[in-house]
Structure formats: C-alpha cells, structure tokens
Scaffold this motif. Sequence first.
Motif, PDB file in Angstrom:
ATOM      1  N   SER A  86       0.832  -1.201   0.000  1.00 27.95           N
ATOM      2  CA  SER A  86       0.000   0.000   0.000  1.00 27.95           C
ATOM      3  C   SER A  86       0.870   1.255   0.000  1.00 27.95           C
ATOM      4  O   SER A  86       2.065   1.216   0.317  1.00 27.95           O
ATOM      5  CB  SER A  86      -0.898   0.012   1.233  1.00 27.95           C
ATOM      6  N   LEU A  87       0.248   2.376  -0.352  1.00 30.39           N
ATOM      7  CA  LEU A  87       0.952   3.653  -0.317  1.00 30.39           C
ATOM      8  C   LEU A  87       1.456   3.941   1.084  1.00 30.39           C
ATOM      9  O   LEU A  87       2.580   4.417   1.272  1.00 30.39           O
ATOM     10  CB  LEU A  87       0.015   4.772  -0.789  1.00 30.39           C
ATOM     11  N   GLN A  88       0.631   3.656   2.099  1.00 32.33           N
ATOM     12  CA  GLN A  88       1.031   3.909   3.485  1.00 32.33           C
ATOM     13  C   GLN A  88       2.269   3.103   3.855  1.00 32.33           C
ATOM     14  O   GLN A  88       3.179   3.601   4.522  1.00 32.33           O
ATOM     15  CB  GLN A  88      -0.124   3.577   4.439  1.00 32.33           C
ATOM     16  N   LEU A  89       2.309   1.845   3.425  1.00 31.78           N
ATOM     17  CA  LEU A  89       3.454   0.990   3.730  1.00 31.78           C
ATOM     18  C   LEU A  89       4.711   1.491   3.032  1.00 31.78           C
ATOM     19  O   LEU A  89       5.791   1.566   3.630  1.00 31.78           O
ATOM     20  CB  LEU A  89       3.160  -0.449   3.302  1.00 31.78           C
ATOM     21  N   MET A  90       4.587   1.851   1.751  1.00 28.58           N
ATOM     22  CA  MET A  90       5.745   2.355   1.014  1.00 28.58           C
ATOM     23  C   MET A  90       6.272   3.641   1.647  1.00 28.58           C
ATOM     24  O   MET A  90       7.485   3.808   1.828  1.00 28.58           O
ATOM     25  CB  MET A  90       5.363   2.612  -0.448  1.00 28.58           C
ATOM     26  N   ALA A  91       5.357   4.549   1.976  1.00 33.30           N
ATOM     27  CA  ALA A  91       5.775   5.828   2.561  1.00 33.30           C
ATOM     28  C   ALA A  91       6.484   5.609   3.896  1.00 33.30           C
ATOM     29  O   ALA A  91       7.549   6.188   4.147  1.00 33.30           O
ATOM     30  CB  ALA A  91       4.557   6.729   2.742  1.00 33.30           C
ATOM     31  N   ALA A  92       5.911   4.766   4.749  1.00 37.27           N
ATOM     32  CA  ALA A  92       6.518   4.499   6.060  1.00 37.27           C
ATOM     33  C   ALA A  92       7.873   3.822   5.904  1.00 37.27           C
ATOM     34  O   ALA A  92       8.810   4.094   6.669  1.00 37.27           O
ATOM     35  CB  ALA A  92       5.581   3.634   6.894  1.00 37.27           C
ATOM     36  N   ARG A  93       7.988   2.951   4.918  1.00 37.23           N
ATOM     37  CA  ARG A  93       9.250   2.217   4.700  1.00 37.23           C
ATOM     38  C   ARG A  93      10.408   3.178   4.429  1.00 37.23           C
ATOM     39  O   ARG A  93      11.554   2.920   4.828  1.00 37.23           O
ATOM     40  CB  ARG A  93       9.078   1.257   3.515  1.00 37.23           C
ATOM     41  N   PHE A  94      10.110   4.318   3.778  1.00 38.49           N
ATOM     42  CA  PHE A  94      11.175   5.257   3.426  1.00 38.49           C
ATOM     43  C   PHE A  94      11.103   6.570   4.206  1.00 38.49           C
ATOM     44  O   PHE A  94      11.776   7.534   3.876  1.00 38.49           O
ATOM     45  CB  PHE A  94      11.146   5.514   1.912  1.00 38.49           C
ATOM     46  N   GLY A  95      10.277   6.589   5.259  1.00 35.82           N
ATOM     47  CA  GLY A  95      10.297   7.716   6.183  1.00 35.82           C
ATOM     48  C   GLY A  95       9.536   8.946   5.740  1.00 35.82           C
ATOM     49  O   GLY A  95       9.903  10.069   6.122  1.00 35.82           O
ATOM     50  N   TYR A  96       8.477   8.774   4.946  1.00 37.98           N
ATOM     51  CA  TYR A  96       7.676   9.915   4.497  1.00 37.98           C
ATOM     52  C   TYR A  96       6.207   9.725   4.893  1.00 37.98           C
ATOM     53  O   TYR A  96       5.766   8.598   5.135  1.00 37.98           O
ATOM     54  CB  TYR A  96       7.746  10.060   2.972  1.00 37.98           C
ATOM     55  N   GLY A  97       5.466  10.814   4.925  1.00 37.35           N
ATOM     56  CA  GLY A  97       4.023  10.720   5.022  1.00 37.35           C
ATOM     57  C   GLY A  97       3.470  10.303   3.675  1.00 37.35           C
ATOM     58  O   GLY A  97       4.104  10.549   2.639  1.00 37.35           O
ATOM     59  N   PRO A  98       2.297   9.690   3.629  1.00 35.87           N
ATOM     60  CA  PRO A  98       1.743   9.193   2.360  1.00 35.87           C
ATOM     61  C   PRO A  98       1.628  10.262   1.277  1.00 35.87           C
ATOM     62  O   PRO A  98       2.009  10.022   0.124  1.00 35.87           O
ATOM     63  CB  PRO A  98       0.364   8.646   2.767  1.00 35.87           C
ATOM     64  N   ARG A  99       1.097  11.426   1.623  1.00 36.32           N
ATOM     65  CA  ARG A  99       0.904  12.453   0.598  1.00 36.32           C
ATOM     66  C   ARG A  99       2.227  12.965   0.061  1.00 36.32           C
ATOM     67  O   ARG A  99       2.403  13.134  -1.152  1.00 36.32           O
ATOM     68  CB  ARG A  99       0.091  13.617   1.169  1.00 36.32           C
ATOM     69  N   ARG A 100       3.196  13.194   0.961  1.00 36.14           N
ATOM     70  CA  ARG A 100       4.507  13.696   0.511  1.00 36.14           C
ATOM     71  C   ARG A 100       5.218  12.641  -0.337  1.00 36.14           C
ATOM     72  O   ARG A 100       5.826  12.966  -1.361  1.00 36.14           O
ATOM     73  CB  ARG A 100       5.355  14.055   1.743  1.00 36.14           C
ATOM     74  N   PHE A 101       5.143  11.390   0.082  1.00 43.73           N
ATOM     75  CA  PHE A 101       5.764  10.313  -0.685  1.00 43.73           C
ATOM     76  C   PHE A 101       5.151  10.241  -2.081  1.00 43.73           C
ATOM     77  O   PHE A 101       5.865  10.110  -3.078  1.00 43.73           O
ATOM     78  CB  PHE A 101       5.580   8.978   0.036  1.00 43.73           C
ATOM     79  N   HIS A 102       3.829  10.326  -2.148  1.00 49.98           N
ATOM     80  CA  HIS A 102       3.146  10.262  -3.446  1.00 49.98           C
ATOM     81  C   HIS A 102       3.626  11.379  -4.370  1.00 49.98           C
ATOM     82  O   HIS A 102       3.955  11.142  -5.540  1.00 49.98           O
ATOM     83  CB  HIS A 102       1.633  10.361  -3.232  1.00 49.98           C
ATOM     84  N   ASP A 103       3.691  12.615  -3.840  1.00 48.79           N
ATOM     85  CA  ASP A 103       4.095  13.757  -4.675  1.00 48.79           C
ATOM     86  C   ASP A 103       5.536  13.626  -5.144  1.00 48.79           C
ATOM     87  O   ASP A 103       5.845  13.878  -6.326  1.00 48.79           O
ATOM     88  CB  ASP A 103       3.914  15.059  -3.893  1.00 48.79           C
ATOM     89  N   LEU A 104       6.435  13.239  -4.241  1.00 47.40           N
ATOM     90  CA  LEU A 104       7.839  13.072  -4.622  1.00 47.40           C
ATOM     91  C   LEU A 104       7.999  11.919  -5.603  1.00 47.40           C
ATOM     92  O   LEU A 104       8.830  11.976  -6.523  1.00 47.40           O
ATOM     93  CB  LEU A 104       8.700  12.832  -3.377  1.00 47.40           C
ATOM     94  N   PHE A 105       7.227  10.866  -5.427  1.00 48.19           N
ATOM     95  CA  PHE A 105       7.295   9.711  -6.323  1.00 48.19           C
ATOM     96  C   PHE A 105       6.887  10.113  -7.740  1.00 48.19           C
ATOM     97  O   PHE A 105       7.559   9.751  -8.716  1.00 48.19           O
ATOM     98  CB  PHE A 105       6.374   8.596  -5.810  1.00 48.19           C
ATOM     99  N   VAL A 106       5.795  10.855  -7.853  1.00 48.09           N
ATOM    100  CA  VAL A 106       5.337  11.297  -9.175  1.00 48.09           C
ATOM    101  C   VAL A 106       6.396  12.165  -9.843  1.00 48.09           C
ATOM    102  O   VAL A 106       6.665  12.031 -11.049  1.00 48.09           O
ATOM    103  CB  VAL A 106       3.997  12.049  -9.060  1.00 48.09           C
TER     104      VAL A 106
END
Length: 212
Positions: A122-142
Amino acid sequence: MHAADPNVDTRCYGAEPAGHAHDFHQVVLGGDGGTELEVDGHLHRVDAGAGLVIPAGTRRVQPLLGLAGERVSRPRHWLLATRFADDLAQRLHAASAADDARRFPVDRIDAWLRRHAGEAPSLQLMAARFGYGPRRFHDLFVDAFGEPPHRYLVRLRLDAALALLDDSTRSLGDIALDTGFADQSAFTRRFTQRFGLPPGHWRRAAGATMRR
C-alpha cells in the motif's frame, strides 16, 4: 499556519537582570524604539533598523535597557510580524521540499518495489518504509518516476507476468496471483490494457513465433 510555523508575538523590553533562555529559535525585529540585548555575553542592538536571530538553546538572553520611541499601534506591529512570519514559513517549507526532492532515494525505492511488487504494498506501507508521510511520498514519487506509485507497481507486476508467460506449465491464474493481482480476471484486464492482447493470446502468439 501549521504547528511548526513561526509563532508571532509582540512585546516591550525593559531591563531584565535575570535574563532568560528558550528552546526554540527567535527572530527579534525592532518596531518602536530600541533595546540592547546581551546574548551569551555579546551585546546586540535591536531597533527599527536592525533585528537579531537568537538560536534555540542560547544559554542567556538579557535585555539591558529599553529605549522609548514613537508609539505605534500594537495591531500594526502584529500585522507586520505576521506577514514576516508567513513569508519565512513559506520559504522554510519551500527549502525543505526542495531538500526532500534532492534526497528522495529513487534507486532504493525502485529496487525495493521490484522485490515486493507481487505483494502489492500500500501507499502507506511504502511511505513508512522510506520515512515519508503518504501524501509527501506520493508527490515526490510522481516527480521522480513520472507516474503515481500504484501505476508504477502495476507496470512492474505486468513486466514480471510477461516473463512468467514463457513457462507454459504455469496457469494464468497462478501467474495472476504470483504477481499480485486479485484474480485472473483482474490480471487479464490490466494485461490487455497495456499490451493490446489478453495474456493467453500473447502466450500463443509468442509460442508460434518461437516455433518458426
């Protein structure tokens, strides 16, 4: 403002023999009159033309004197200070965002996703794995990958499925489950959307090509 943004206050300084300390950074701006502050043994003047930055943890901040000046309304001081704080907060957040983008571990994320694509993290799992909040991880990923995490994951799973189709002993249902799809129907729909043929047709076409 957010909780981490600068907090604005106005105050009048007079002589303060005991001094004080804070566990947060301070930006002291002169508005009306002036004062002299002793900060860890060093003397600094603050007035309408000069301010002072006091780092968190400074052991001793001691106003030595206050100089009266023209009386200017407290609301006006507060308005000016608020505008300054808002601008400072925006600049700090922009710098922080730029630093995040530069530090975003693209190679590590890509390698991890390739190892775990079949688990459909999940997005939450990916974000937590790399130390980001879900929304910030999503934006940086894009910004880094050119597409959202979910779409990139689906592409990785379809790439893995494409390689597994070469093994004629593997059923389409098994391939679907092994690559993280809920069932064969979901796998077939996604595969067809990307490659233009259902996986069974692709397998037969690829086999016919190999036999020529």
